[in-house]
Structure formats: C-alpha cells, structure tokens
Design a protein around this motif. Structure first.
Motif, mmCIF file in Angstrom:
data_model
loop_
_atom_site.group_PDB
_atom_site.id
_atom_site.type_symbol
_atom_site.label_atom_id
_atom_site.label_comp_id
_atom_site.label_asym_id
_atom_site.label_seq_id
_atom_site.Cartn_x
_atom_site.Cartn_y
_atom_site.Cartn_z
ATOM 1 N N LYS A 97 -71.652 67.766 29.569
ATOM 2 C CA LYS A 97 -71.013 68.902 28.899
ATOM 3 C C LYS A 97 -69.511 68.770 29.129
ATOM 4 N N VAL A 98 -68.750 68.843 28.056
ATOM 5 C CA VAL A 98 -67.298 68.745 28.173
ATOM 6 C C VAL A 98 -66.676 69.945 27.476
ATOM 7 N N VAL A 99 -65.808 70.632 28.193
ATOM 8 C CA VAL A 99 -65.063 71.733 27.592
ATOM 9 C C VAL A 99 -63.598 71.338 27.594
ATOM 10 N N ALA A 100 -63.000 71.307 26.412
ATOM 11 C CA ALA A 100 -61.588 70.949 26.298
ATOM 12 C C ALA A 100 -60.808 72.179 25.865
ATOM 13 N N LYS A 101 -59.810 72.534 26.680
ATOM 14 C CA LYS A 101 -58.953 73.684 26.352
ATOM 15 C C LYS A 101 -57.581 73.160 25.984
ATOM 16 N N VAL A 102 -57.055 73.698 24.918
ATOM 17 C CA VAL A 102 -55.789 73.220 24.379
ATOM 18 C C VAL A 102 -54.768 74.348 24.479
ATOM 19 N N THR A 103 -53.647 74.084 25.130
ATOM 20 C CA THR A 103 -52.647 75.138 25.331
ATOM 21 C C THR A 103 -51.276 74.640 24.893
ATOM 22 N N GLU A 104 -50.646 75.380 24.026
ATOM 23 C CA GLU A 104 -49.304 74.992 23.560
ATOM 24 C C GLU A 104 -48.249 75.730 24.380
ATOM 25 N N PHE A 105 -47.168 75.021 24.710
ATOM 26 C CA PHE A 105 -46.080 75.672 25.439
ATOM 27 C C PHE A 105 -44.767 74.995 25.076
ATOM 28 N N LYS A 106 -43.674 75.569 25.506
ATOM 29 C CA LYS A 106 -42.356 74.974 25.214
ATOM 30 C C LYS A 106 -41.692 74.553 26.515
ATOM 31 N N ARG A 107 -41.016 73.424 26.445
ATOM 32 C CA ARG A 107 -40.235 72.955 27.580
ATOM 33 C C ARG A 107 -38.955 72.350 27.019
ATOM 34 N N ASP A 108 -37.815 72.868 27.440
ATOM 35 C CA ASP A 108 -36.515 72.386 26.945
ATOM 36 C C ASP A 108 -36.462 72.382 25.420
ATOM 37 N N ASP A 109 -36.922 73.470 24.809
ATOM 38 C CA ASP A 109 -36.916 73.634 23.351
ATOM 39 C C ASP A 109 -37.826 72.656 22.608
ATOM 40 N N GLN A 110 -38.665 71.962 23.308
ATOM 41 C CA GLN A 110 -39.601 71.040 22.671
ATOM 42 C C GLN A 110 -41.023 71.605 22.837
ATOM 43 N N VAL A 111 -41.789 71.554 21.746
ATOM 44 C CA VAL A 111 -43.166 72.036 21.806
ATOM 45 C C VAL A 111 -44.051 70.975 22.462
ATOM 46 N N TYR A 112 -44.865 71.404 23.416
ATOM 47 C CA TYR A 112 -45.822 70.511 24.062
ATOM 48 C C TYR A 112 -47.209 71.134 23.964
ATOM 49 N N THR A 113 -48.212 70.273 24.099
ATOM 50 C CA THR A 113 -49.577 70.783 24.194
ATOM 51 C C THR A 113 -50.251 70.150 25.400
ATOM 52 N N LYS A 114 -50.885 71.021 26.185
ATOM 53 C CA LYS A 114 -51.627 70.532 27.354
ATOM 54 C C LYS A 114 -53.109 70.600 27.023
ATOM 55 N N ILE A 115 -53.816 69.529 27.366
ATOM 56 C CA ILE A 115 -55.265 69.512 27.138
ATOM 57 C C ILE A 115 -55.953 69.370 28.494
ATOM 58 N N THR A 116 -56.877 70.259 28.769
ATOM 59 C CA THR A 116 -57.642 70.180 30.017
ATOM 60 C C THR A 116 -59.097 69.929 29.659
ATOM 61 N N HIS A 117 -59.585 68.764 30.100
ATOM 62 C CA HIS A 117 -60.992 68.415 29.880
ATOM 63 C C HIS A 117 -61.762 68.676 31.165
ATOM 64 N N THR A 118 -62.820 69.463 31.067
ATOM 65 C CA THR A 118 -63.696 69.656 32.223
ATOM 66 C C THR A 118 -65.041 69.015 31.904
ATOM 67 N N PHE A 119 -65.383 68.004 32.703
ATOM 68 C CA PHE A 119 -66.642 67.281 32.517
ATOM 69 C C PHE A 119 -67.688 67.844 33.478
ATOM 70 N N ASN A 120 -68.842 68.147 32.950
ATOM 71 C CA ASN A 120 -69.976 68.539 33.795
ATOM 72 C C ASN A 120 -71.146 67.629 33.449
ATOM 73 N N MET A 121 -71.702 67.034 34.487
ATOM 74 C CA MET A 121 -72.771 66.063 34.242
ATOM 75 C C MET A 121 -73.935 66.322 35.188
#
Lengths: 187, 109
Positions: A97-121
């Motif tokens: 089971k994999v849950v991927a959460k996608v979060t957008e944020f800004k750093r130094d006026d640049q848009v970034y996206t962080k992806i967190t994958h949680t693996f459950n096996m």
C-alpha cells in the motif's frame, strides 16, 4: 496488530507546481517507456472516475537479468486535491500500500512541490530478518524512478510556462482483454 | 529567425534552439535539413531526445511516431485509442543558402 508489518517513507521535492506532479502520477502510458528499467508493460483493465485498475509487469531486482516479469495488479486512486493511493498485489502474493501526498509551497518566490510516499507492506515472517535489505532496495528503486519522473516534471513545467496546451485526447493504454468499466472523469 | 551554419549539422544529430517560446529542432537526415517543433503535440515530450528512423520520429515519452516530411502522427505508441491524425507535429520553413540554414519559426508548414 496491523496486517502491514513494514513501513517506509520517501520524500522528494521538485521546483514545479502540484498540478504537474499529479499529472505525472496519472500518466500511465509513460511507465514502460520512460521507466523501462522498472516496468515491462502497463495496461488499464478498468477505469471509473478517479480510480484506475492497472496490471503492470515489474522488471527490477533479480528479474532484470531473467526472462520473467513479476505481474502486479494495482488499484490506483486519485483523491483530490493532493493524495494518490496505490494498493497492489504481486504475483508472489505480497501486498503493498502506498500513499503519496503532494504539497505545494513557495521558497524564494519559486513554486515547489513536496511529495511524501509512505510504503506499507506485508512481509512474510521468513523475510522479516531482511527488512534492512528491503529498505535499501526501496530507496534505490525510488531514487531511479524519481530521477526519471523529475526530468519529465521539469520538462512539463517548462513547456506549460511557454504556453503549451495538453492534447485533450484520451491516452490510456487499455488492455486487449477489454476494459471492465470505462468512465473517465476530468478533474 | 534561426540561422545555423550547415557545417554544424551532422547526420541524425539534432540541434535544439528555443526562440519566442518555441522549441525548434534541426536535424540533417538523409541529406535533407528538417526543422520541426521540439515539443511533442501529445503531452509536450522532448522530441530532441526522440529517435529518428527512416524519416520517422519517435517521442521518448509515449512512443508516438511522426512522419517528419508531413508532421502527421502515424502511430500512437501504447495509446491505441487516439486517432493519429488528430495530433500533428508542426514543421518550420527551412531554407539553405550559401551553406547557412535559415529557419523561420513563424512559418509553420
């Protein structure tokens, strides 16, 4: 006691918008082409709204050197606005089971996206002593996939910024077995 | 307008230039200079990294195949339910004079 006896988390970050990352998650046809080191084939068996039922052939680890493919069946669900859920079963019988959460944020006026994958096996009891090897494998596999996906995301953001508009055509690689259900929702 | 010395073009080695938000790829293929959009009309894939075989260009993202002489999509790789003629690769007017290649990115063939 939870059925899943193994958990691992991976974090990635890219200087692109959240929409670009989600687009990449939902683009199934590129998997056996761009990620040919990891996937031999990918086909859609059913699609209903944000849920896709996929069969794919994995090509990694020891099987890279053998003429065999490990078949996986996967439930793939996009839960707006920021979650992608996978539940897959391999031909070995293991569940992932994999849950991927996608979060957008800004750093130094640049848009970034962080992806967190949680693996459950669920690991069979006789493999439990080898958890560290499984972790090393997951880290390496995630790194390979992310390098390939990051290049796609950066390219995608670049052409979008230049005014490119996606082709509106349906692009799913439907299996020749026929698609059990085929209802596409645009989100 | 893009200008490139003809001597810079080597057989089947692509050269990519961005101009006015357009990506132009030039290639010398079968003794002919071809200029086309480097952005795959399907989903924006990098056609500079595509493979050229017999005047057919294959996109590295989804294996869409384009005829370089007409820009027509003749195969859609894995995506069999796309009608190929619905997506077309823009090609640019390209002339060679005095060993200089001139590409007008505003004239699409």
């Amino acid at each position: 006691m939870s059925y899943y006896n193994y958990t691992h988390t991976e974090h990635q970050e890219a200087p692109v918008s959240k929409d670009v990352v989600i687009w990449n998650f939902l683009d199934f046809p590129h998997a056996p082409i761009v990620h040919k080191r990891s996937y031999k084939y990918c086909k859609i068996l059913a699609k209903y709204g944000p849920v896709t039922f996929v069969e794919f052939g994995a090509n990694n680890g020891l099987t890279r050197f053998l003429p065999i493919t490990i078949k996986h069946l996967m439930w793939h669900q996009f839960i707006p606005p920021d979650t992608i859920l996978h539940l897959s079963k391999s031909s070995f019988g293991t569940y992932l089971k994999v849950v991927a959460k996608v979060t957008e944020f800004k750093r130094d006026d640049q848009v970034y996206t962080k992806i967190t994958h949680t693996f459950n096996m669920h690991i069979p009891f006789f493999l439990l002593p080898f958890k560290s090897i499984i972790t090393r494998y997951l880290k390496r596999w995630s790194k390979i996939l992310w390098e390939e996906d990051l290049a796609m995301c950066l390219r995608r953001q670049k052409v979008l910024d230049a005014g490119f508009k996606d082709s509106p055509l349906e692009t799913m690689p439907y299996g020749k077995e026929g698609v059990l259900v085929n209802e596409t929702t645009h989100y | 307008m893009i200008t490139i010395p003809l001597t810079e073009l080597q057989p089947d080695k692509k050269i990519c230039r961005w101009i006015n938000n357009k990506e132009v790829v030039l290639v010398l293929h079968n003794d002919q200079v071809l200029a086309y959009s480097g952005i795959c009309p399907h989903q924006g894939g990098p056609l500079e990294q595509g493979t050229i075989i017999d005047k057919k260009l294959i996109c590295p993202w989804h294996n869409c195949v384009f005829d370089l002489t007409t820009g027509t999509c003749i195969d859609t790789g894995l995506c069999k339910n796309i009608t190929p003629e619905k997506i077309k690769l823009p090609r640019f007017k390209c002339t060679v004079k005095d060993n200089i290649v001139y590409v007008d990115e505003n004239v699409i063939l």
